[in-house]
Scaffold this active site. Sequence first.
Site, PDB file in Angstrom:
ATOM      1  CG  ASP A 258      74.147 -25.501 -29.761  1.00  0.00           C
ATOM      2  OD1 ASP A 258      74.046 -25.660 -30.739  1.00  0.00           O
ATOM      3  OD2 ASP A 258      72.426 -24.831 -29.976  1.00  0.00           O
ATOM      4  CG  ASN A 263      68.596 -20.823 -35.901  1.00  0.00           C
ATOM      5  OD1 ASN A 263      67.814 -19.384 -36.393  1.00  0.00           O
ATOM      6  ND2 ASN A 263      69.255 -21.132 -36.726  1.00  0.00           N
TER       7      ASN A 263
END
Length: 305
Positions: A258, A263
Amino acid sequence: MAAFEKTPGWLDWCAEPSRPAFRLPEGAVDAHCHVFGPGARFPYAPERKYTPCDASKEQLFALRDRLGFTRSVVVQATCHGADNTAMVDALRASGGRARGVATLRPGVSDAEVAELHAAGVRGVRFNFVKRLVDAAPLEDLRDVAERIAPYGWHAVVYFEAADLPGLRDFLLSVPVPLVVDHMGRPDVTRDPEGPAFGAFLDFLRARPDIWCKVTCPERLTAAGPPALDGERAAYRDVVPFARRVVEEFPDRVLWGTDWPHPNLTGHMPDDGLLVDFVPHIAPTAELRHRLLVANPARLYWPEAR
C-alpha cells in the site's frame, strides 16, 4: 486548497525503510501500491478529497528493489480521480514489471479501455469509502464492469465492513471477478471467529472468483504502531484475521505494501517491517508462494504462465 499544498497532517512515507528479515520468494509481487504525481507533471484531480505528498514511479521502483519484490501492481490513487496518466506512465516505464488498476467513468470508450489494456491495466477500482470519494450510482459501476468484461479484467472493490450488507447483492451481481481491498476493513478488536468477520468470509465463499487482499495491517490495527522485537513482530491484532483468510482461500489471496500509504493517521509504517508481517499470516512456504508469487501472476500476468 492550493495545487501542491499537502493536506494538513499528511504523513510522508518512510524514506529509509529497513531491509526485511523475511526474504521474499523469487518472483514476489507487491500487489497493491500507488504513485502520486509528481503533481508538477501529473496534476491532482480538482475533485480530490486530499492532496498527498509526491510519490514518483522512480521512488516506487526503488522501494520494490530494496524490499526484494520482482513486480508491482499499481492501483489508481483517488487523488488523481479518473485521470490514469500517472499510473499508466509508471506501467510503461516498468519494462513489463508492473500491471495497473484504473479508475473509469461510465461511458468510457472501447478505444480507451483497449489503450489501457495495452499499457498493462488489468482491473478497475470501485471505491465505496465515503470519506475518500463521492458516491457513484451502482448502475454506473455496472456499466463500467460490462465494458471491461471482454478484456478479462477484474474489479477491485474498496469498502468498510459496516457497508458490506448494503453492497453485497450488487457486488455479487457484478459480471467480472472481484478483488476486495484490505479484507473489507474488519474491526480487529472483535473476535476473528465471530459473526461480523464471518459475514465477510461468507461473502468470499459466495463466488469462486472473489479474491481478497490481506493488506494494510497498519490501517486496521487497534494497538497502534508496533515495537520492534527479536522477531520483528508487527500488528499482532491483525494476524488472526489475515491468517484465517489465507488458510481458507489460499488460491485467492494477494498481498501488497500500500505504499505510499495514503490517508494514514497515527503512524507511518516501516515498509520493511510490513514485509515481515507476511510469515505471520502465511506460515508455510507453500502459502507464501501462493500469496506472493503464484496468485498475482495468475491474475495479472496469465500470459506468462
